[in-house]
Design a protein around this motif. Structure first.
Motif, PDB file in Angstrom:
ATOM      1  N   ALA A   8      -6.847  -3.770  33.336  1.00 27.13           N
ATOM      2  CA  ALA A   8      -7.672  -2.652  32.874  1.00 27.13           C
ATOM      3  C   ALA A   8      -8.887  -2.470  33.770  1.00 27.13           C
ATOM      4  N   ILE A   9      -9.253  -1.215  33.987  1.00 27.39           N
ATOM      5  CA  ILE A   9     -10.464  -0.891  34.736  1.00 27.39           C
ATOM      6  C   ILE A   9     -11.560  -0.650  33.710  1.00 27.39           C
ATOM      7  N   VAL A  10     -12.544  -1.529  33.691  1.00 30.13           N
ATOM      8  CA  VAL A  10     -13.557  -1.523  32.637  1.00 30.13           C
ATOM      9  C   VAL A  10     -14.842  -0.899  33.168  1.00 30.13           C
ATOM     10  N   TYR A  11     -15.447  -0.023  32.366  1.00 30.96           N
ATOM     11  CA  TYR A  11     -16.735   0.581  32.714  1.00 30.96           C
ATOM     12  C   TYR A  11     -17.856  -0.308  32.192  1.00 30.96           C
ATOM     13  N   SER A  12     -18.984  -0.284  32.882  1.00 33.35           N
ATOM     14  CA  SER A  12     -20.102  -1.112  32.446  1.00 33.35           C
ATOM     15  C   SER A  12     -20.719  -0.605  31.156  1.00 33.35           C
ATOM     16  N   ASN A  13     -20.618   0.705  30.922  1.00 29.44           N
ATOM     17  CA  ASN A  13     -21.109   1.267  29.658  1.00 29.44           C
ATOM     18  C   ASN A  13     -20.464   2.632  29.419  1.00 29.44           C
ATOM     19  N   GLU A  14     -20.699   3.178  28.249  1.00 28.72           N
ATOM     20  CA  GLU A  14     -20.076   4.449  27.874  1.00 28.72           C
ATOM     21  C   GLU A  14     -20.575   5.613  28.723  1.00 28.72           C
ATOM     22  N   ASN A  15     -21.822   5.542  29.194  1.00 24.36           N
ATOM     23  CA  ASN A  15     -22.361   6.632  30.013  1.00 24.36           C
ATOM     24  C   ASN A  15     -21.580   6.780  31.320  1.00 24.36           C
ATOM     25  N   LYS A  41     -18.458   5.913  31.764  1.00 23.68           N
ATOM     26  CA  LYS A  41     -17.155   6.450  31.375  1.00 23.68           C
ATOM     27  C   LYS A  41     -17.222   7.957  31.185  1.00 23.68           C
ATOM     28  N   HIS A  42     -18.265   8.429  30.507  1.00 25.95           N
ATOM     29  CA  HIS A  42     -18.411   9.868  30.266  1.00 25.95           C
ATOM     30  C   HIS A  42     -18.663  10.612  31.574  1.00 25.95           C
ATOM     31  N   PHE A  43     -19.461  10.025  32.474  1.00 28.92           N
ATOM     32  CA  PHE A  43     -19.723  10.660  33.768  1.00 28.92           C
ATOM     33  C   PHE A  43     -18.425  10.791  34.559  1.00 28.92           C
ATOM     34  N   ALA A  44     -17.647   9.713  34.598  1.00 29.74           N
ATOM     35  CA  ALA A  44     -16.388   9.731  35.351  1.00 29.74           C
ATOM     36  C   ALA A  44     -15.431  10.779  34.800  1.00 29.74           C
ATOM     37  N   GLU A  45     -15.440  10.922  33.493  1.00 31.73           N
ATOM     38  CA  GLU A  45     -14.548  11.921  32.880  1.00 31.73           C
ATOM     39  C   GLU A  45     -15.029  13.341  33.162  1.00 31.73           C
ATOM     40  N   LYS A  46     -16.332  13.561  33.058  1.00 33.79           N
ATOM     41  CA  LYS A  46     -16.878  14.915  33.212  1.00 33.79           C
ATOM     42  C   LYS A  46     -16.881  15.388  34.660  1.00 33.79           C
ATOM     43  N   PHE A  47     -17.254  14.516  35.577  1.00 32.05           N
ATOM     44  CA  PHE A  47     -17.461  14.945  36.971  1.00 32.05           C
ATOM     45  C   PHE A  47     -16.345  14.538  37.929  1.00 32.05           C
ATOM     46  N   LEU A  48     -15.533  13.540  37.541  1.00 28.72           N
ATOM     47  CA  LEU A  48     -14.476  13.078  38.438  1.00 28.72           C
ATOM     48  C   LEU A  48     -13.073  13.320  37.886  1.00 28.72           C
ATOM     49  N   ASN A  49     -13.005  13.876  36.670  1.00 34.72           N
ATOM     50  CA  ASN A  49     -11.710  14.125  36.016  1.00 34.72           C
ATOM     51  C   ASN A  49     -10.947  12.828  35.740  1.00 34.72           C
ATOM     52  N   GLU A  50     -11.687  11.748  35.536  1.00 38.72           N
ATOM     53  CA  GLU A  50     -11.069  10.447  35.289  1.00 38.72           C
ATOM     54  C   GLU A  50     -10.972  10.185  33.791  1.00 38.72           C
ATOM     55  N   THR A  51      -9.769  10.109  33.299  1.00 36.86           N
ATOM     56  CA  THR A  51      -9.550   9.816  31.886  1.00 36.86           C
ATOM     57  C   THR A  51      -8.606   8.624  31.766  1.00 36.86           C
ATOM     58  N   GLU A  52      -8.581   8.037  30.582  1.00 34.71           N
ATOM     59  CA  GLU A  52      -7.657   6.936  30.341  1.00 34.71           C
ATOM     60  C   GLU A  52      -6.214   7.387  30.519  1.00 34.71           C
ATOM     61  N   GLU A  53      -5.969   8.666  30.202  1.00 41.52           N
ATOM     62  CA  GLU A  53      -4.608   9.187  30.281  1.00 41.52           C
ATOM     63  C   GLU A  53      -4.121   9.320  31.720  1.00 41.52           C
ATOM     64  N   ASN A  54      -5.008   9.793  32.623  1.00 43.73           N
ATOM     65  CA  ASN A  54      -4.528  10.074  33.986  1.00 43.73           C
ATOM     66  C   ASN A  54      -4.812   8.958  34.991  1.00 43.73           C
ATOM     67  N   LYS A  55      -5.694   8.040  34.645  1.00 45.25           N
ATOM     68  CA  LYS A  55      -6.152   7.053  35.620  1.00 45.25           C
ATOM     69  C   LYS A  55      -5.006   6.191  36.155  1.00 45.25           C
ATOM     70  N   GLU A  76     -18.883   0.137  41.097  1.00 45.41           N
ATOM     71  CA  GLU A  76     -18.993   1.253  40.158  1.00 45.41           C
ATOM     72  C   GLU A  76     -20.000   2.296  40.636  1.00 45.41           C
ATOM     73  N   ASN A  77     -21.170   1.858  41.041  1.00 44.97           N
ATOM     74  CA  ASN A  77     -22.197   2.799  41.501  1.00 44.97           C
ATOM     75  C   ASN A  77     -21.728   3.584  42.714  1.00 44.97           C
ATOM     76  N   ALA A  78     -21.082   2.886  43.662  1.00 43.07           N
ATOM     77  CA  ALA A  78     -20.666   3.540  44.899  1.00 43.07           C
ATOM     78  C   ALA A  78     -19.500   4.494  44.692  1.00 43.07           C
ATOM     79  N   THR A  79     -18.556   4.125  43.831  1.00 45.44           N
ATOM     80  CA  THR A  79     -17.348   4.943  43.702  1.00 45.44           C
ATOM     81  C   THR A  79     -17.428   5.992  42.603  1.00 45.44           C
ATOM     82  N   VAL A  80     -18.216   5.745  41.574  1.00 48.97           N
ATOM     83  CA  VAL A  80     -18.369   6.749  40.507  1.00 48.97           C
ATOM     84  C   VAL A  80     -19.490   7.727  40.845  1.00 48.97           C
ATOM     85  N   PHE A  81     -20.647   7.209  41.230  1.00 48.48           N
ATOM     86  CA  PHE A  81     -21.824   8.068  41.435  1.00 48.48           C
ATOM     87  C   PHE A  81     -22.045   8.436  42.901  1.00 48.48           C
ATOM     88  N   GLY A  82     -21.508   7.663  43.823  1.00 47.43           N
ATOM     89  CA  GLY A  82     -21.623   7.993  45.231  1.00 47.43           C
ATOM     90  C   GLY A  82     -22.808   7.323  45.907  1.00 47.43           C
TER      91      GLY A  82
END
Length: 281
Positions: free
Chosen positions: A2-9, A11-25, A149-155
Protein backbone atom coordinates in the motif's frame (compact mmCIF):
# COMPACT_ATOMS: atom_id res chain seq x y z
CA UNK A 1 2.27 -2.86 -1.00
CA UNK A 2 0.00 0.00 0.00
CA UNK A 3 1.06 3.56 -0.72
CA UNK A 4 0.39 5.44 2.50
CA UNK A 5 -0.08 9.21 2.80
CA UNK A 6 1.36 11.04 5.77
CA UNK A 7 -2.00 12.69 6.43
CA UNK A 8 -5.44 13.24 4.94
CA UNK A 9 -4.50 16.66 3.52
CA UNK A 10 -1.88 15.06 1.29
CA UNK A 11 -4.39 12.48 0.13
CA UNK A 12 -6.95 15.17 -0.71
CA UNK A 13 -4.34 17.26 -2.55
CA UNK A 14 -3.24 14.26 -4.63
CA UNK A 15 -6.84 13.50 -5.52
CA UNK A 16 -7.79 17.09 -6.37
CA UNK A 17 -4.69 18.22 -8.27
CA UNK A 18 -3.08 14.99 -9.51
CA UNK A 19 -6.18 12.86 -10.20
CA UNK A 20 -4.80 10.24 -7.82
CA UNK A 21 -7.47 8.08 -6.24
CA UNK A 22 -7.46 4.71 -4.53
CA UNK A 23 -9.42 3.38 -7.49
CA UNK A 24 -6.98 4.41 -10.24
CA UNK A 25 -3.63 4.40 -8.45
CA UNK A 26 -2.76 0.71 -8.45
CA UNK A 27 -4.56 0.06 -11.72
CA UNK A 28 -2.44 2.73 -13.43
CA UNK A 29 0.78 1.45 -11.83
CA UNK A 30 0.02 -2.05 -13.06
CA UNK A 31 -0.78 -0.83 -16.57
CA UNK A 32 2.52 1.07 -16.78
CA UNK A 33 4.40 -1.94 -15.41
CA UNK A 34 2.89 -4.22 -18.07
CA UNK A 35 3.76 -1.65 -20.75
CA UNK A 36 7.36 -1.50 -19.49
CA UNK A 37 7.55 -5.30 -19.76
CA UNK A 38 7.17 -4.86 -23.52
CA UNK A 39 10.13 -2.44 -23.65
CA UNK A 40 13.07 -4.27 -22.06
CA UNK A 41 15.57 -1.98 -23.85
CA UNK A 42 14.50 0.90 -21.58
CA UNK A 43 15.73 -1.03 -18.53
CA UNK A 44 13.34 1.02 -16.41
CA UNK A 45 12.60 0.63 -12.73
CA UNK A 46 9.29 -1.18 -12.25
CA UNK A 47 8.68 -0.84 -8.53
CA UNK A 48 5.54 1.00 -7.45
CA UNK A 49 7.27 4.09 -6.10
CA UNK A 50 9.33 4.65 -9.25
CA UNK A 51 6.29 4.39 -11.50
CA UNK A 52 4.21 6.51 -9.13
CA UNK A 53 6.63 9.44 -9.51
CA UNK A 54 5.93 9.67 -13.23
CA UNK A 55 2.18 9.15 -12.86
CA UNK A 56 1.98 12.01 -10.38
CA UNK A 57 4.11 14.25 -12.58
CA UNK A 58 1.72 13.64 -15.49
CA UNK A 59 -1.48 13.79 -13.40
CA UNK A 60 -2.28 10.19 -14.33
CA UNK A 61 -2.42 10.85 -18.06
CA UNK A 62 -1.12 7.46 -19.13
CA UNK A 63 0.10 8.50 -22.57
CA UNK A 64 2.03 11.47 -21.16
CA UNK A 65 3.41 9.20 -18.44
CA UNK A 66 4.70 6.71 -20.99
CA UNK A 67 6.31 9.47 -23.04
CA UNK A 68 8.00 10.96 -19.97
CA UNK A 69 9.28 7.57 -18.80
CA UNK A 70 10.74 6.90 -22.24
CA UNK A 71 12.34 10.35 -22.37
CA UNK A 72 13.82 9.92 -18.90
CA UNK A 73 15.46 6.53 -19.43
CA UNK A 74 16.68 7.39 -22.94
CA UNK A 75 18.19 10.57 -21.46
CA UNK A 76 19.94 8.49 -18.80
CA UNK A 77 21.31 6.24 -21.53
CA UNK A 78 22.51 9.12 -23.69
CA UNK A 79 23.83 11.49 -21.01
CA UNK A 80 26.55 9.25 -19.65
CA UNK A 81 28.40 12.39 -18.55
CA UNK A 82 25.62 12.94 -15.99
CA UNK A 83 24.40 9.46 -15.10
CA UNK A 84 27.43 7.14 -15.23
CA UNK A 85 30.11 6.78 -12.53
CA UNK A 86 28.16 8.81 -10.00
CA UNK A 87 30.69 8.36 -7.25
CA UNK A 88 30.46 11.07 -4.56
CA UNK A 89 34.03 10.34 -3.46
CA UNK A 90 35.81 11.20 -6.72
CA UNK A 91 37.50 14.63 -6.39
CA UNK A 92 35.64 16.43 -9.19
CA UNK A 93 32.27 15.52 -7.64
CA UNK A 94 33.28 15.75 -3.99
CA UNK A 95 34.57 19.30 -4.49
CA UNK A 96 31.29 20.43 -6.05
CA UNK A 97 29.27 18.82 -3.26
CA UNK A 98 31.40 20.63 -0.69
CA UNK A 99 30.98 23.91 -2.56
CA UNK A 100 27.22 23.50 -2.27
CA UNK A 101 26.28 23.96 -5.92
CA UNK A 102 22.91 22.31 -5.23
CA UNK A 103 21.46 22.47 -1.73
CA UNK A 104 17.97 21.27 -0.72
CA UNK A 105 16.35 22.74 2.35
CA UNK A 106 15.07 20.54 5.16
CA UNK A 107 11.83 22.48 5.55
CA UNK A 108 9.17 22.95 2.91
CA UNK A 109 7.45 25.80 1.12
CA UNK A 110 3.71 25.09 0.94
CA UNK A 111 4.76 21.43 1.21
CA UNK A 112 7.08 21.72 -1.82
CA UNK A 113 10.68 20.58 -1.66
CA UNK A 114 12.92 23.66 -1.94
CA UNK A 115 16.39 23.55 -3.50
CA UNK A 116 18.93 26.36 -3.76
CA UNK A 117 21.02 26.15 -6.93
CA UNK A 118 24.12 28.31 -6.70
CA UNK A 119 24.87 28.74 -10.37
CA UNK A 120 28.26 30.40 -9.88
CA UNK A 121 29.58 28.64 -6.77
CA UNK A 122 32.07 26.72 -8.91
CA UNK A 123 35.12 27.97 -10.78
CA UNK A 124 34.54 27.50 -14.53
CA UNK A 125 38.30 27.25 -15.04
CA UNK A 126 38.41 24.24 -12.73
CA UNK A 127 35.04 22.52 -12.87
CA UNK A 128 33.21 21.18 -15.93
CA UNK A 129 29.57 22.16 -16.33
CA UNK A 130 28.69 18.50 -16.90
CA UNK A 131 30.14 17.65 -13.49
CA UNK A 132 28.09 20.47 -11.96
CA UNK A 133 24.96 18.95 -13.49
CA UNK A 134 26.00 15.48 -12.37
CA UNK A 135 26.56 16.57 -8.76
CA UNK A 136 23.28 18.49 -8.74
CA UNK A 137 21.28 15.53 -10.00
CA UNK A 138 22.92 13.27 -7.45
CA UNK A 139 21.79 15.55 -4.62
CA UNK A 140 18.33 15.91 -6.19
CA UNK A 141 17.92 12.14 -6.42
CA UNK A 142 18.83 11.75 -2.76
CA UNK A 143 16.48 14.56 -1.71
CA UNK A 144 13.59 13.01 -3.64
CA UNK A 145 14.21 9.67 -1.95
CA UNK A 146 14.38 11.34 1.46
CA UNK A 147 11.32 13.57 0.91
CA UNK A 148 9.42 11.42 -1.54
CA UNK A 149 5.94 12.67 -0.76
CA UNK A 150 6.80 16.38 -0.84
CA UNK A 151 8.77 16.07 -4.07
CA UNK A 152 6.33 13.88 -5.99
CA UNK A 153 2.97 15.16 -4.73
CA UNK A 154 3.68 18.88 -4.29
CA UNK A 155 6.70 19.31 -6.55
CA UNK A 156 9.87 21.36 -6.32
CA UNK A 157 10.63 25.03 -5.81
CA UNK A 158 14.05 25.85 -7.29
CA UNK A 159 15.84 29.02 -6.18
CA UNK A 160 18.61 29.96 -8.62
CA UNK A 161 21.16 32.16 -6.86
CA UNK A 162 23.19 33.93 -9.55
CA UNK A 163 25.62 35.70 -7.23
CA UNK A 164 29.06 36.21 -8.85
CA UNK A 165 28.03 34.76 -12.19
CA UNK A 166 30.66 35.63 -14.79
CA UNK A 167 31.32 35.40 -18.49
CA UNK A 168 33.24 32.20 -17.76
CA UNK A 169 30.11 30.63 -16.29
CA UNK A 170 28.00 31.84 -19.21
CA UNK A 171 30.43 30.30 -21.69
CA UNK A 172 29.81 26.93 -20.06
CA UNK A 173 26.17 27.16 -21.14
CA UNK A 174 25.93 27.27 -24.93
CA UNK A 175 22.42 26.72 -26.36
CA UNK A 176 23.08 23.00 -26.89
CA UNK A 177 23.84 22.55 -23.18
CA UNK A 178 20.88 24.69 -22.13
CA UNK A 179 18.59 22.57 -24.31
CA UNK A 180 19.81 19.40 -22.55
CA UNK A 181 19.36 21.00 -19.12
CA UNK A 182 15.80 22.13 -19.83
CA UNK A 183 14.92 18.73 -21.30
CA UNK A 184 16.10 17.14 -18.05
CA UNK A 185 13.98 19.51 -15.95
CA UNK A 186 10.90 18.71 -18.00
CA UNK A 187 11.40 14.94 -18.04
CA UNK A 188 12.69 14.21 -14.55
CA UNK A 189 10.53 12.26 -12.11
CA UNK A 190 9.64 15.32 -10.03
CA UNK A 191 7.83 18.46 -11.14
CA UNK A 192 9.50 21.89 -11.06
CA UNK A 193 6.67 24.11 -9.80
CA UNK A 194 8.64 27.33 -9.18
CA UNK A 195 11.82 28.69 -10.76
CA UNK A 196 12.88 31.68 -8.69
CA UNK A 197 15.95 33.66 -9.83
CA UNK A 198 17.72 35.89 -7.30
CA UNK A 199 20.82 38.11 -7.31
CA UNK A 200 20.55 38.23 -11.07
CA UNK A 201 22.85 40.36 -13.25
CA UNK A 202 21.47 42.99 -15.59
CA UNK A 203 21.88 40.68 -18.58
CA UNK A 204 19.72 37.95 -17.00
CA UNK A 205 16.93 38.32 -19.56
CA UNK A 206 19.33 37.54 -22.39
CA UNK A 207 20.27 34.27 -20.69
CA UNK A 208 16.72 33.45 -19.64
CA UNK A 209 15.38 34.00 -23.13
CA UNK A 210 17.63 31.19 -24.34
CA UNK A 211 16.38 28.92 -21.55
CA UNK A 212 12.77 29.84 -22.23
CA UNK A 213 13.13 29.05 -25.93
CA UNK A 214 13.45 25.38 -24.94
CA UNK A 215 10.75 25.42 -22.25
CA UNK A 216 7.11 24.46 -22.50
CA UNK A 217 4.66 27.34 -22.09
CA UNK A 218 3.73 25.96 -18.68
CA UNK A 219 7.30 25.94 -17.44
CA UNK A 220 7.95 29.42 -18.84
CA UNK A 221 5.08 30.67 -16.71
CA UNK A 222 6.80 29.38 -13.58
CA UNK A 223 9.93 31.51 -14.07
CA UNK A 224 10.25 34.60 -11.87
CA UNK A 225 13.19 36.99 -11.51
CA UNK A 226 13.46 38.87 -8.21
CA UNK A 227 15.07 42.18 -9.11
CA UNK A 228 14.13 43.84 -5.82
CA UNK A 229 16.27 41.58 -3.66
CA UNK A 230 15.49 39.02 -1.01
CA UNK A 231 12.37 40.86 0.15
CA UNK A 232 10.72 39.82 -3.11
CA UNK A 233 11.79 36.20 -2.60
CA UNK A 234 10.37 36.19 0.92
CA UNK A 235 6.93 36.88 -0.51
CA UNK A 236 6.91 33.47 -2.20
CA UNK A 237 9.25 31.46 0.07
CA UNK A 238 8.90 32.04 3.82
CA UNK A 239 11.87 33.39 5.76
CA UNK A 240 11.14 30.71 8.37
CA UNK A 241 12.52 27.95 6.16
CA UNK A 242 15.42 29.78 4.48
CA UNK A 243 19.07 29.76 5.63
CA UNK A 244 20.17 32.99 7.29
CA UNK A 245 22.40 33.80 4.29
CA UNK A 246 19.16 34.34 2.40
CA UNK A 247 17.56 36.48 5.06
CA UNK A 248 15.95 33.48 6.70
CA UNK A 249 15.56 32.20 10.23
CA UNK A 250 16.75 28.63 9.76
CA UNK A 251 20.22 27.08 9.83
CA UNK A 252 23.28 28.14 7.84
CA UNK A 253 24.18 27.04 4.33
CA UNK A 254 27.30 25.39 5.75
CA UNK A 255 25.13 23.15 7.94
CA UNK A 256 22.93 22.21 4.99
CA UNK A 257 25.92 21.49 2.75
CA UNK A 258 27.46 19.24 5.39
CA UNK A 259 24.14 17.45 5.96
CA UNK A 260 23.59 16.67 2.26
CA UNK A 261 27.22 15.69 1.71
CA UNK A 262 26.80 13.01 4.33
CA UNK A 263 23.47 11.93 2.88
CA UNK A 264 24.90 11.58 -0.62
CA UNK A 265 27.76 9.46 0.73
CA UNK A 266 25.23 7.20 2.43
CA UNK A 267 23.59 6.65 -1.00
CA UNK A 268 26.80 5.43 -2.68
CA UNK A 269 25.44 1.92 -3.16
CA UNK A 270 22.13 3.34 -4.39
CA UNK A 271 23.95 5.22 -7.17
CA UNK A 272 25.71 2.04 -8.27
CA UNK A 273 22.38 0.21 -8.47
CA UNK A 274 20.59 3.13 -10.11
CA UNK A 275 23.14 3.24 -12.94
CA UNK A 276 21.76 -0.07 -14.23
CA UNK A 277 18.47 1.59 -15.08
CA UNK A 278 18.99 3.44 -18.35
CA UNK A 279 18.03 2.76 -21.93
CA UNK A 280 20.33 0.90 -24.27
CA UNK A 281 21.24 3.47 -26.91
Amino acid sequence: MAIVYSNENVKHFAEKFLNETEENKYKAIEEIKQWLDTLPHLRAKKDQASILCFLRGCKYNLELTKKKIQNFYVMKGERTEWFVNRNPRVPEISELLQLGVFVPLRKFSNNKLVVIIRTAAHDPKVHKQDDVFKAGKMVLDVAIQEYFENATVFGICAIFDMTNISLGHAKQLPPSTIRKAVFAWQNYYSRPKQLEFINAPTFINVVLNVFKSFMSDKLQGRVKVHFSGLESLHKVVSKEILPFEYGGNDCSMAELVQYWNQKVLQYSDWFVEDEKYRAQV
